[in-house]
Write an enzyme that holds these catalytic residues in place. Structure first.
Site, PDB file in Angstrom:
ATOM      1  N   GLU A 435       0.837  -1.201   0.000  1.00  0.00           N
ATOM      2  CA  GLU A 435       0.000   0.000   0.000  1.00  0.00           C
ATOM      3  C   GLU A 435       0.874   1.254   0.000  1.00  0.00           C
ATOM      4  OE1 GLU A 435      -2.363   0.449   3.498  1.00  0.00           O
ATOM      5  OE2 GLU A 435      -3.172   2.388   2.881  1.00  0.00           O
ATOM      6  N   ASP A 508      -1.361  -0.761   5.601  1.00  0.00           N
ATOM      7  CA  ASP A 508      -1.309  -0.109   6.912  1.00  0.00           C
ATOM      8  C   ASP A 508      -2.396  -0.623   7.846  1.00  0.00           C
ATOM      9  OD1 ASP A 508       0.842   1.461   6.230  1.00  0.00           O
ATOM     10  OD2 ASP A 508      -0.424   3.060   5.398  1.00  0.00           O
ATOM     11  N   ASP A 510      -4.722   0.797   9.342  1.00  0.00           N
ATOM     12  CA  ASP A 510      -5.801   1.766   9.532  1.00  0.00           C
ATOM     13  C   ASP A 510      -6.970   1.416   8.613  1.00  0.00           C
ATOM     14  OD1 ASP A 510      -4.892   2.403   7.053  1.00  0.00           O
ATOM     15  OD2 ASP A 510      -3.967   4.315   7.631  1.00  0.00           O
ATOM     16  N   ASP A 512      -8.046   2.659   5.787  1.00  0.00           N
ATOM     17  CA  ASP A 512      -7.719   2.518   4.365  1.00  0.00           C
ATOM     18  C   ASP A 512      -7.007   1.201   4.088  1.00  0.00           C
ATOM     19  OD1 ASP A 512      -8.865   4.879   3.742  1.00  0.00           O
ATOM     20  OD2 ASP A 512      -6.981   6.039   3.722  1.00  0.00           O
TER      21      ASP A 512
END
Ligand code: TSJ
Length: 648
Positions: A435, A508, A510, A512
């Site tokens: 990512e 990540d 998170d 997203d």
């Protein structure tokens, strides 16, 4: 003997019926319930022919408590006069001579034959008894019976009890009535299936516009009437009923080289095509020449219209037949002579002359209908739908093409941002899907070039919530993944082409990152399920914390581990919390996440992927509240502790 007036000639005729009795399968295919129905359809077909020739508009089919069945029409009535060649009445010929149907071909007695073409005499031969009444000013009657021939010990069937009798009883009715008792010694079952009779009767009512077909079952006092003033236009509407709004059907009819062609088209918002074709009212489930002609005519015309309307520009290629197939419902009905059936189930029209004839009529009629203002919207919708299908087709083609270009790893560098590896052993090779461009950059610097390939996914490439899955899959990166893996997708998936035995998703911790994981897993789940089943898909686990003091460094992958590492480093420690992969320099990324000796990988199970697939439905669905709830609850989706299996 009941038929004492019969001479040697007549006995010879009756031998034909004996042959039917000896080998029913030769004439009706089977003695199962299908064969039982067959002898009913022989009779019905005769009545339908009379209606198709314009002499009858009503047919009644009745099932009786005693197990017999009858069919009546309001046509001209079977000819009652003496047939010159055989010296007996027309009625007698019809029921005692094989293929008698054709004997009356006067030029207007059209298109009989085909599936049920063996004639009413076969029904007579396979019945215990058969009674006929003809209404032509007065009532004519005749009966046929089967009996045991004591001399030979064999059953003789279809034997006239007496010649045709004019009862002289006056009647205003005109037409033919036939009632018969299927012989229980012939058929495995003599119980008609009302359901399948109704289905066929309705079909016949659709195919014969305006004809009223009346069904009555005496056993259950059940009554049903079919009458379709719209004919096959009503048929095509009924195929689509119960769904959303559709444009008006297009109907066309015409004749070419003695072949009568009729079609009705209605496009639906769905993606399936439902084309039903018939020859002389007989369904052609395997299609054939008439369907081919229809499809090419349709494609040719609609392309012309698309150009006329400037939806297709000069530079554009034509739409293909398949583009127009999406959502197409159509009924094609053809009437012609000398029908030849082909194919596995003999339900494919083989006559080559049907193809140009149907194409000609289709083009002719569609061009005419295209001028009809009322159908403007219909044509618009059809062409717009084809344009959409063409777009999808071209996108798929491009994806396939780039996949082909990437068939060899040498070429892999050419497309997208894939940094491929130099090693040639798929079982050792790993593909990191990373990512973000910055983490991707670090990964490229840090990797072991021989075995590790890197594909960066753009910062926030995929707005999972707003786009349809199809759109997301058209995404460039997905295309590159497909190309890089070398397996193909969907039905073409072939694991033996796999270039990387570990496919590692690095994203990540998170929301997203979570979305990207879910999306990729859903993609693998739907299009490359075997890849997951065979254990090739992993999720890379970057550390959450670094605990350090001087040149002492320890990484922690969850909170529990953090406590341990703090103890290990001792007093004066400092903690760095990693929020994303991008915060790590190449050396750190290598050490913590990519180095095969030290990293944490989670092997994705099929259950994980199925869960992702379910979640994406929530994420992309219309339920806003559900979606918000999910995002709130899963803001910290899939941290280390969520995963049972951790593999190095
Ligand atoms: F064949 C049959 F027995 F199965 C049968 C025939 C059963 C039923 C219910 C109807 C018929 C049938 C036959 N209905 N209408 C006719 N028409 C003729 O046979 C017919 C009448 C007149 C002429 C003519 O040229 O004047 C020709 C034919 C074939």
């Amino acid at each position: 003997m009941a038929n004492g007036t019969y001479n040697a000639e007549d006995i010879k005729i009756l031998e034909g019926l004996d042959a039917v009795r000896m080998r029913p399968g030769m004439y009706i295919g089977t003695t199962s319930v299908k064969g039982l129905h067959h002898i009913l359809w022989e009779i019905v077909d005769n009545a339908i022919d009379e209606a198709a020739n314009g002499f009858a508009d009503r047919i009644e089919v009745k099932l009786y408590k005693d197990g017999s069945a009858s069919v009546e029409d309001n046509g001209r009535g079977i000819p009652t006069d003496i047939h010159p060649k055989s010296g007996v009445s027309g009625v007698e010929v019809v029921f005692t001579q094989l293929h008698a149907g054709g004997k009356f071909n006067t030029g207007n007695y059209n298109y009989s034959g085909g599936l049920h073409g063996v004639g009413a005499s076969v029904t007579n031969a396979l019945s215990e008894w058969l009674k006929v009444e003809v209404y032509r000013g007065t009532v004519f009657k005749m009966e046929f019976h089967s009996f045991l021939d004591k001399e030979t010990g064999k059953i003789k069937s279809g034997v006239p009890v007496a010649p045709l009798l004019n009862t002289k009883e006056k009647t205003k009715k005109h037409g033919t009535f036939v009632r018969f008792m299927p012989d229980a010694r012939v058929f495995e079952t003599t119980e008609f299936s009302v359901e399948s009779i109704l289905k066929r009767l309705e079909e016949l009512a659709f195919l014969n516009k305006g004809l009223t077909i009346d069904f009555y079952d005496e056993k259950d006092d059940f009554h049903r009437v079919y009458n379709y003033e719209g004919g096959i236009t009503d048929f095509v509407k009924s195929l689509n009923k119960g769904s959303a709004l559709y444009p008006e059907p297009i109907y066309g009819k015409g004749e070419k080289d003695g072949i009568i062609v009729e079609f009705a088209i209605q496009h639906t918002p769905s993606y399936v095509d439902r084309v039903f074709s018939y020859v002389n009212n007989i369904p052609t489930g395997e299609g054939g020449m008439h369907e081919t002609g229809f499809r090419s005519g349709l494609t040719r015309c609609l392309n012309d219209f698309a150009r006329e309307r400037n939806i297709l520009k000069d530079k554009d290629d034509n739409f293909t037949g398949d583009d127009f197939k999406e959502g197409l419902s159509a009924v094609i009905s053809v009437k012609m002579h000398n029908v030849q059936f082909e194919g596995q189930t003999k339900t494919k029209l083989g006559n080559p002359e049907a193809r140009p004839a149907v194409e000609y009529v289709t083009v002719n009629e569609l061009s005419e209908q295209f001028k009809n203002k009322k159908l403007a919207k219909t044509f618009e919708i059809i062409i717009a739908k084809a344009a959409e299908a063409a777009k999808a087709r071209l996108a798929a083609q491009r994806a396939k093409q780039s996949a082909r270009q990437l068939k060899s790893l040498e070429n892999a560098n050419l497309v997208g941002k894939l940094a491929s590896c130099s090693g040639r052993k798929p079982e050792l090779n790993e593909l990191f899907i990373v990512e973000g461009d910055s983490a991707g950059g670090s990964a490229k610097q840090a990797r072991a070039r021989q075995t590790q390939a890197i594909l960066p996914l753009r910062g926030k490439p995929l707005n999972v919530e707003k786009k349809k899955l199809e759109q997301i899959l058209k995404n460039e990166e997905i295309g590159t993944i497909i190309a890089a893996l070398g397996t193909g997708i969907g039905s073409e998936f072939d694991l033996s082409g796999l270039k990387f035995h570990k496919v590692i998703i690095l994203s990540d911790a998170d929301v997203d990152g979570s979305h990207i994981r879910i999306l990729l897993l859903t993609f693998f789940f739907r299009y490359m399920r075997e890849l997951i089943n065979e254990g090739h898909v992993y999720i890379g686990m970057p550390p959450l914390y670094k605990v350090y003091k001087g040149n002492k460094e320890e990484y922690a992958y969850d909170d529990k581990e953090l406590a341990e590492k703090i103890e290990k480093v001792g007093k004066g420690y400092q903690i760095q919390r990693y929020k994303g992969l991008g915060e790590m320099d190449p050396a750190q990324l290598w050490e913590t996440t990519m180095c095969p000796e030290r990293r944490n990988l989670m092997q994705v199970t099929i259950e994980d992927a199925a869960e992702a697939d379910r979640l994406i439905t929530v994420l992309m669905g219309d339920e806003v509240a559900e979606r918000k709830k999910y995002i709130f609850e899963h803001a910290d989706f899939d941290r280390v502790d969520k995963f049972a299996k951790i593999k190095r």
